[in-house]
Write an enzyme that holds these catalytic residues in place. Structure first.
Site, PDB file in Angstrom:
ATOM      1  N   CYS A 258      -2.869  35.057  18.687  1.00  0.00           N
ATOM      2  CA  CYS A 258      -3.834  36.568  18.549  1.00  0.00           C
ATOM      3  C   CYS A 258      -3.509  36.995  19.643  1.00  0.00           C
ATOM      4  CB  CYS A 258      -5.073  36.216  18.032  1.00  0.00           C
ATOM      5  SG  CYS A 258      -4.813  34.680  16.721  1.00  0.00           S
TER       6      CYS A 258
ATOM      7  N   HIS B 101      -9.323  42.148  19.686  1.00  0.00           N
ATOM      8  CA  HIS B 101      -8.498  41.238  17.986  1.00  0.00           C
ATOM      9  C   HIS B 101      -9.796  41.011  17.262  1.00  0.00           C
ATOM     10  CE1 HIS B 101      -7.212  38.258  15.666  1.00  0.00           C
ATOM     11  NE2 HIS B 101      -7.963  36.983  16.375  1.00  0.00           N
TER      12      HIS B 101
ATOM     13  N   ASN C  45      -8.202  38.369   9.322  1.00  0.00           N
ATOM     14  CA  ASN C  45      -7.691  38.358  10.454  1.00  0.00           C
ATOM     15  C   ASN C  45      -6.638  38.505  10.435  1.00  0.00           C
ATOM     16  OD1 ASN C  45      -6.653  36.685  13.139  1.00  0.00           O
ATOM     17  ND2 ASN C  45      -8.549  35.302  13.236  1.00  0.00           N
TER      18      ASN C  45
HETATM   19  O1  UT7 Z   1      -8.299  34.117  16.513  1.00  0.00           O
HETATM   20  C1  UT7 Z   1      -8.800  33.326  16.156  1.00  0.00           C
HETATM   21  C2  UT7 Z   1      -8.989  32.638  16.209  1.00  0.00           C
HETATM   22  N1  UT7 Z   1      -9.997  31.501  14.975  1.00  0.00           N
HETATM   23  C3  UT7 Z   1     -11.420  32.645  15.159  1.00  0.00           C
HETATM   24  O2  UT7 Z   1     -11.444  33.024  15.749  1.00  0.00           O
HETATM   25  C4  UT7 Z   1     -12.375  32.142  14.619  1.00  0.00           C
HETATM   26  C5  UT7 Z   1     -13.587  31.267  14.777  1.00  0.00           C
HETATM   27  N2  UT7 Z   1     -14.933  31.193  14.427  1.00  0.00           N
HETATM   28  C6  UT7 Z   1     -14.940  31.779  13.477  1.00  0.00           C
HETATM   29  O3  UT7 Z   1     -14.818  32.453  13.057  1.00  0.00           O
HETATM   30  C7  UT7 Z   1     -16.252  31.059  12.471  1.00  0.00           C
HETATM   31  O4  UT7 Z   1     -17.167  30.129  13.943  1.00  0.00           O
HETATM   32  C8  UT7 Z   1     -15.949  30.282  11.073  1.00  0.00           C
HETATM   33  C9  UT7 Z   1     -16.446  31.753  10.399  1.00  0.00           C
HETATM   34  C10 UT7 Z   1     -14.723  29.364  11.242  1.00  0.00           C
HETATM   35  C11 UT7 Z   1     -16.914  29.464  10.926  1.00  0.00           C
HETATM   36  O5  UT7 Z   1     -18.223  30.167  10.890  1.00  0.00           O
HETATM   37  P1  UT7 Z   1     -19.639  29.070  11.127  1.00  0.00           P
HETATM   38  O6  UT7 Z   1     -21.462  30.154  11.108  1.00  0.00           O
HETATM   39  O7  UT7 Z   1     -19.461  28.778  12.539  1.00  0.00           O
HETATM   40  O8  UT7 Z   1     -19.970  28.470  10.042  1.00  0.00           O
HETATM   41  P2  UT7 Z   1     -19.900  26.558  10.315  1.00  0.00           P
HETATM   42  O9  UT7 Z   1     -18.351  26.055  10.689  1.00  0.00           O
HETATM   43  O10 UT7 Z   1     -21.150  26.643  11.240  1.00  0.00           O
HETATM   44  O11 UT7 Z   1     -20.544  25.968   8.903  1.00  0.00           O
HETATM   45  C12 UT7 Z   1     -21.650  26.367   7.815  1.00  0.00           C
HETATM   46  C13 UT7 Z   1     -21.232  25.419   6.952  1.00  0.00           C
HETATM   47  C14 UT7 Z   1     -21.348  24.639   6.750  1.00  0.00           C
HETATM   48  O12 UT7 Z   1     -21.585  23.671   5.617  1.00  0.00           O
HETATM   49  P3  UT7 Z   1     -22.386  22.783   6.390  1.00  0.00           P
HETATM   50  O13 UT7 Z   1     -21.943  21.558   6.750  1.00  0.00           O
HETATM   51  O14 UT7 Z   1     -23.388  23.507   6.667  1.00  0.00           O
HETATM   52  O15 UT7 Z   1     -23.239  22.044   4.778  1.00  0.00           O
HETATM   53  C15 UT7 Z   1     -19.491  24.169   6.512  1.00  0.00           C
HETATM   54  O16 UT7 Z   1     -18.747  23.566   5.268  1.00  0.00           O
HETATM   55  O17 UT7 Z   1     -20.159  26.624   6.002  1.00  0.00           O
HETATM   56  C16 UT7 Z   1     -19.797  25.918   5.246  1.00  0.00           C
HETATM   57  N3  UT7 Z   1     -18.506  26.834   4.908  1.00  0.00           N
HETATM   58  C17 UT7 Z   1     -17.879  27.438   4.372  1.00  0.00           C
HETATM   59  N4  UT7 Z   1     -19.104  27.865   2.847  1.00  0.00           N
HETATM   60  C18 UT7 Z   1     -18.752  28.973   2.531  1.00  0.00           C
HETATM   61  C19 UT7 Z   1     -17.422  27.060   5.602  1.00  0.00           C
HETATM   62  N5  UT7 Z   1     -16.586  27.528   4.950  1.00  0.00           N
HETATM   63  C20 UT7 Z   1     -17.282  28.319   3.539  1.00  0.00           C
HETATM   64  C21 UT7 Z   1     -16.310  28.752   2.951  1.00  0.00           C
HETATM   65  N6  UT7 Z   1     -17.539  28.930   2.141  1.00  0.00           N
HETATM   66  N7  UT7 Z   1     -15.383  29.669   3.296  1.00  0.00           N
END
Ligand code: UT7
Length: 315
Positions: free
Chosen positions: A114, A242, A272
């Protein structure tokens, strides 16, 4: 001349727009989760017929048109990508052919995930300065066909990304310019491989770790760049980060106590798009007249590697 002038910009997008509701038909997710956690409302995915090369060529054509240059006036093509159609030939070579360039010129790809577009700009600037380009004009492209490496059973990653390309025609100029590029090995990286279909691996990442890394590194990188440029944040007109997650930008704005309007956001419409994300945002800001002559813009990238970097551009 050690700065860069942007003479034209353009973008290329697939025809198919995929909303969060559409994603909820594919994987166990919902619009509310995606918008509140990421700010993303839709993204574009290539159809079977569309390619990353086509998107890149379309973006390049627009940029050339705006710069009022013909394809043969370009002396160098640098393309930033990690999800091009082929590992080789390079995306830059594909664009050279698609534009109908008749003269041989240096063409190469760079992969810094990225942060790739900023690496591409600096590579182009260095080659222009060294005299290795065949004319004063370089085409710098950021392009991704990310949908080809998404695991559509993994809701934690497939809802985040989109396909796109954006391009800039640049030449050396006597204007303020600074650049910082960095990388350090880390296991939170995104891993992807689009080498051959029968060896395909899907993109995987530790989203939480990248989130923490991004909110920590963006303010540090910005401060380092401002120091290098002898400028303060008040002297900057726009910051283009980004476009990974709206909440990453919100955290940074809060940390810096900066006006939120200074930090552009368009991930709601494109998701993204990795190496295409920064030039896509710059292209929008240029086309809609938000970036005006005389203004200073800081671009900040971060991503797999981990890589990160920042660049000061003057308009
Ligand atoms: O381009 C550079 C590379 N990438 C990035 O910059 C990504 C940076 N990171 C992020 O943007 C965020 O960390 C994410 C969007 C990937 C994740 O957000 P988060 O607030 O950190 O969520 P999490 O991983 O803590 O997940 C929270 C909950 C989980 O459920 P439980 O375990 O709390 O029951 C996940 O399973 O949300 C769940 N979850 C979803 N639910 C519905 C994860 N993905 C999804 C989804 N839809 N798509």
């Amino acid at each position: 001349m050690t700065g860069l002038q942007i003479l034209g910009s353009g973008h290329g997008l697939p025809k198919r727009c995929v909303t969060n509701e559409d994603m909820a038909q594919i994987v166990d997710t919902n619009n509310e989760w995606i918008t509140t956690r990421t700010g993303i409302e839709q993204r574009y995915f290539c159809s079977e017929e569309e390619t990353c090369g086509q998107l890149a060529a379309q973006a390049a054509q627009q940029a050339l048109q705006q710069a009022n240059l013909s394809a043969d006036q370009i002396g160098l093509i640098v393309a930033a990508t990690f999800t091009s159609d082929y590992l080789t030939p390079s995306l830059a070579c594909q664009v050279h052919q698609a534009l109908g360039c008749t003269k041989p010129i240096p063409c190469m790809d760079v992969n810094a995930a990225c942060t790739g577009f900023l690496y591409g700009l600096e590579t182009a600037r260095s080659l222009l300065m060294s005299g290795s380009a065949n004319s004063e004009y370089a085409l710098v492209i950021g392009a991704e066909g990310l949908s080809r490496v998404l695991d559509f059973t993994d809701r934690t990653s497939c809802v985040l990304f989109g396909d796109a390309a954006a391009a800039m025609v640049v030449r050396l100029a006597d204007t303020p310019y600074s650049c910082i590029l960095n990388a350090s090995g880390d296991t939170t990286s995104l891993f992807a491989n689009s080498l051959l279909p029968n060896q395909a691996r899907f993109l995987q990442m530790d989203g939480k770790a990248i989130f923490r890394f991004a909110v920590d590194i963006i303010p540090k990188c910005l401060e380092q760049l401002l120091q290098k440029s002898g400028l303060t944040l008040e002297q900057i007109d726009h910051v283009v980060c980004h476009q990974a997650n709206s909440r990453i930008i919100d955290h940074v704005v809060k940390k810096l106590g900066a006006p939120p309007t200074m930090f552009y956001k368009n991930m709601q419409r494109f998701g993204n798009t990795s190496a295409a994300s920064i030039p896509l945002a710059l292209d929008e800001l240029l086309q809609n007249g938000t970036i005006r002559p005389g203004q200073k813009v800081v671009c900040i990238g971060f991503g797999a590697g981990l890589t990160w970097g920042a660049c000061l551009l003057s308009f």
